[in-house]
Design an enzyme around this catalytic site. Structure first.
Site, PDB file in Angstrom:
ATOM      1  N   ASP A 116      -5.402 -14.798  49.152  1.00 58.37           N
ATOM      2  CA  ASP A 116      -5.489 -16.232  48.934  1.00 58.37           C
ATOM      3  C   ASP A 116      -6.305 -16.454  47.658  1.00 58.37           C
ATOM      4  O   ASP A 116      -6.883 -15.519  47.096  1.00 58.37           O
ATOM      5  CB  ASP A 116      -6.100 -16.947  50.144  1.00 58.37           C
ATOM      6  CG  ASP A 116      -5.705 -18.429  50.172  1.00 58.37           C
ATOM      7  OD1 ASP A 116      -5.259 -18.946  49.121  1.00 58.37           O
ATOM      8  OD2 ASP A 116      -5.835 -19.076  51.228  1.00 58.37           O
TER       9      ASP A 116
HETATM   10  C1  BGC Z   1      -4.766 -22.105  49.922  1.00 62.03           C
HETATM   11  C2  BGC Z   1      -3.421 -21.465  50.060  1.00 62.03           C
HETATM   12  C3  BGC Z   1      -2.576 -21.764  48.858  1.00 62.03           C
HETATM   13  C4  BGC Z   1      -3.302 -21.286  47.617  1.00 62.03           C
HETATM   14  C5  BGC Z   1      -2.514 -21.471  46.337  1.00 62.03           C
HETATM   15  C6  BGC Z   1      -5.412 -21.827  48.573  1.00 62.03           C
HETATM   16  O1  BGC Z   1      -6.534 -22.618  48.384  1.00 62.03           O
HETATM   17  O2  BGC Z   1      -5.609 -21.652  50.950  1.00 62.03           O
HETATM   18  O3  BGC Z   1      -2.802 -21.929  51.234  1.00 62.03           O
HETATM   19  O4  BGC Z   1      -1.329 -21.152  48.981  1.00 62.03           O
HETATM   20  O5  BGC Z   1      -4.511 -22.011  47.507  1.00 62.03           O
HETATM   21  O6  BGC Z   1      -2.404 -22.782  45.981  1.00 62.03           O
END
Ligand code: BGC
Length: 777
Positions: free
Chosen positions: A310
């Site tokens: 993530d």
């Molecule tokens: C979130 C994810 C997301 C990623 C990319 C993160 O802050 O937890 O769910 O896919 O950002 O945008």
């Protein structure tokens, strides 16, 4: 979507790269040693390898420098227009050097083509970039937020909306979405509950599989398909106290029986990637969790796709305190099995040194690169890095009438009629004057909900607009009343005056989209702002009032429910929010949605969910020494599965095809459902099971079948639900998946609290627990 003519020059380059690869193939084919334990995979439906896939991937690996390998593991966000004025020079340089494997938040066919050209024409090995984006509940055509769509109890709807989202996103150059989010969430304080399918592993698994299939389509190489990501692996929804990013301290059994099944379902549906979650599980952060990534995902489930971190998740291992510097945490993540580093650039900076210093085996990096290249191969990027998309993809048909029709149907199916005392609803279109009250009612942007991608308010219909369209000749008044964000009560007097001029009030209250989202946990889940004061004031007018809720999580609505006869849950329904809501309010559509999550009376009951344990002192509001509260009933305000209709249904007791069942049997359970009212409508029949006696305590009920059926007045249908040993199974004291002999109770009914029951007995030859394979259903 029309196919676009491919870029010939890039084709030539890629083709020649392939020729080089082919020439190198014999000496390049030495297989790298596997870092993952070579447990026999239990699943039977993982994506079959295409002929040539391994050969191409291994040949490329043999030609790559360590820096180029690590580059494939590096994912960056943004990079607006690299060839235009102010282009991100650093990023361009990295791409030319082969140091970027993936980009996300780069939008538009034209832009992605320009960047792709850099990678395939100007980097040494011409390896294309894979472009990702959070396409969560639509790209331009915004559909209901995932929690809302799960209220349709119609996974096929989830497949259809994901398919359209993929088609639109792919035309804009997107190849990979970070969806579906399949986290089970039982604590409504957690703002990300909006992104998933709610509290239940069975319903959640059905949506996980359906959404995966929708995004990926039948052929990942098709220019209308994008790779899906099951996220966030795992137990992110178990964040302590509902506080985002917080620790999850849960047993391995709860992890396996509750939080993992939707991920497994996505893997079985062929999902190409998983994303690690921000949280730790029992002291081990998910980004450094070998048990999750190596033992379970790769070993037990046989997953051969790619794991992405993530956002800065690898770098955040420093804050988790499991490493003293970037090298430590980079090693922890690659050892655990995280393949791609989203944004933190720990891999790019630390991995080459770690490998050269002997702290990380080369084979581990090779394995991760193999997973990235495999994804690119499966997307067809080595044959056509542009996937048939021309710059004109930006002008591709978006929000077409056909997509809009699906958006309206998805929105209507997602609406849940929570309360309808005295059949206040549906409203008559002959009402002379209707007042729409509430700031959310006129807020077009709010209908889109959080993570609304490229959705545009200009495409959306607010509740107010929807009602105006439904009543072209009616007198529709509007007053703002109170907003969800401020305590300002100054608009309430005017709202009361407006209500008094109307024959009926449609009171729109709830949350703004950013209140149920990432980093949006709430300690109290009441109606925010001054909205309860508005509710009380409107109620005091005595004008018949129906409440329309807009929100992305269960709210604690005890007082609202005591004051108002009719409550309609509309979540954030996307661009057709207002039309779908009007369809339901005026009876053009008979609501059939059901709650995918329990609604508490007050925040203090949270976490609250239907599949709880009985305890030694089962809850009883009138007996002191039982599992209950002094100040509020232990029961929810609205149970899981709840939803009313403008017609009435009866559901028969379940009829199992036999009174005994053996491990190899499939019990067929029949349930009759009858529309006993005078309108057509959708019933959602739910089949639950209870293991009456277990070596480990069992939940009071677990969903094991459901079906949404449309019934004409008086129509009766007999539904059939298959039950196998897999449906009886749980992880026992030794963490083996087993079904134990003994009696089971089946419940069929309209929600998790009601319905009729029947029993059957599960028999094993020696009276011992029967082992059950954790394979794909
Ligand atoms: C979130 C994810 C997301 C990623 C990319 C993160 O802050 O937890 O769910 O896919 O950002 O945008």
């Amino acid at each position: 979507m029309p196919r676009r003519s491919p870029d010939i020059r890039a084709f030539v380059l890629v083709a020649s790269a392939s020729a080089v690869l082919a020439a190198c193939a014999p000496k390049a084919l030495t297989p790298a040693p596997q870092a993952a334990p070579a447990a026999a995979p239990a699943v039977s439906r993982v994506t079959p390898r295409a002929p040539g896939e391994d050969r191409l991937v291994d040949s490329l690996l043999a030609m790559m420098t360590l820096e180029e390998k690590v580059g494939q593991l590096n994912q960056l966000s943004g990079l607006a227009d690299p060839t235009g004025p102010g282009g991100a020079e650093a990023g361009v340089g990295q791409i030319r050097r082969g140091e970027v494997g993936s980009l996300f938040n780069v939008i538009g066919a034209d832009t992605t083509r320009k960047i792709q050209r850099l990678a395939v024409e100007e980097s040494r090995l011409h390896i294309p970039i894979v472009f990702g984006l959070d396409v969560i509940h639509g790209y331009r055509t915004t559909f209901p937020v995932p929690l809302g769509e799960a209220a349709s109890w119609n996974p096929e709807m989830g497949r259809q909306t994901a398919r359209i989202a993929a088609t639109e996103a792919a035309a804009a150059g997107i190849m990979w979405t970070f969806a579906p989010m399949v986290d089970i969430a039982r604590d409504a304080r957690w703002g990300r509950i909006v992104e998933g399918a709610g509290e239940d592993p069975f319903l959640g698994s059905a949506f996980a599989a359906a959404r995966t299939a929708g995004f990926q389509g039948n052929d990942l190489r098709s220019p209308t398909s994008i790779a899906a990501t099951a996220k966030h692996f795992a137990a992110y929804g178990a964040a302590e106290a509902g506080r985002d990013y917080n620790v999850a301290d849960i047993s391995e059994r709860t992890l396996r029986d509750v939080y993992l099944p939707p991920f497994h379902a996505a893997v079985c549906a062929g999902v190409q990637t998983l994303m690690s979650s921000f949280n730790e599980i029992n002291g081990v952060p998910a980004h450094a969790n070998r048990m999750l990534l190596r033992q379970i995902l790769r070993g037990e489930w046989g997953f051969d796709g790619m794991v992405v971190s993530d956002w800065t998740g690898i770098g955040e291992l420093l804050n988790h305190g499991i490493g003293a510097d970037s090298a430590d945490v980079g090693k922890a993540a690659i050892d655990a099995g995280v393949d791609m580093d989203m944004v933190s650039e720990v891999y790019r900076k630390a991995l080459p040194g770690l490998v050269r210093g002997g702290r990380v085996p080369q084979a581990e990096v090779d394995d991760a690169v193999r997973h990235v290249l495999r994804l690119k191969y499966r997307l067809g990027l080595f044959s056509d890095p542009y996937r048939g998309i021309s710059a004109a993809g930006d002008q591709a048909a978006m929000v077409t009438p056909a997509y809009r029709a699906v958006a309206r149907e998805a929105a209507r199916q997602s609406i849940v009629l929570l309360e309808n005392d005295g059949n206040v609803l549906p409203l008559k279109k002959t009402l002379a004057t209707v007042a729409v009250i509430g700031a959310l009612g006129a807020d077009t942007g709010a209908t889109l909900g959080n993570w609304s991608g490229m959705g545009r308010p200009a495409d959306a219909v607010s509740v107010l607009d929807g009602i105006r369209r439904a009543l072209p000749k009616g007198n529709v008044l509007y007053a703002r009343g109170a907003s969800p964000v401020s305590g300002d009560t100054s608009g309430i007097a005017a709202a009361v005056a407006t209500a008094r001029r109307a024959n009926a009030v449609i009171l729109v209250v709830g949350e703004t989209p950013d209140m149920s989202a990432e980093a949006s946990s709430r300690a109290t889940i009441d109606l925010p702002g001054a909205q309860m004061q508005l509710v009380r004031a409107v109620r005091a007018t005595g004008v018949p009032t129906v409440v329309v809720l807009m929100n992305g999580r269960p709210l604690a609505l005890q007082e609202l429910d005591s004051l108002m006869p009719a409550i309609v849950e509309t979540w954030f329904l996307g661009i057709e929010h207002g039309n779908a809501t009007a369809d339901v309010l005026f009876g053009d559509y008979n609501p059939g949605g059901r709650l995918p999550v329990t609604f508490p009376r007050v925040t203090g009951q949270v976490p609250i969910y239907y599949a709880h344990k009985n305890t030694g002192r089962p809850s009883n509001d009138s007996t002191k020494y039982t599992s209950r509260y002094l100040d509020v009933s232990f029961t929810p305000l609205f149970p899981f599965g709840h939803g009313l209709s403008y017609t009435t249904f009866t559901t028969s007791a379940p009829r199992p095809s036999a009174t005994t069942m053996r491990a190899a049997d499939t019990l067929q359970v029949e349930v009759d459902v009858t529309n006993t009212g005078s309108r057509a409508g959708d019933a959602v029949v739910q089949l639950y099971i209870r293991d009456d006696v277990g070596s480990i305590t069992r939940p009071v009920r677990q969903l094991r079948g459901f079906s949404r059926v449309a019934l004409a007045p008086g129509e009766k249908r007999t539904l059939r639900f298959p039950i196998t040993a897999r449906d009886l199974a749980f992880h026992d004291g030794s963490m083996h998946l087993v079904a134990e002999p003994g009696t089971f109770t089946l419940f069929a009914g309209p929600d998790a609290e009601h319905g009729e029951s029947a029993k059957f007995t599960f028999i094993t030859p020696d009276g011992a627990a029967a082992p059950v394979a954790d394979d794909c259903r």
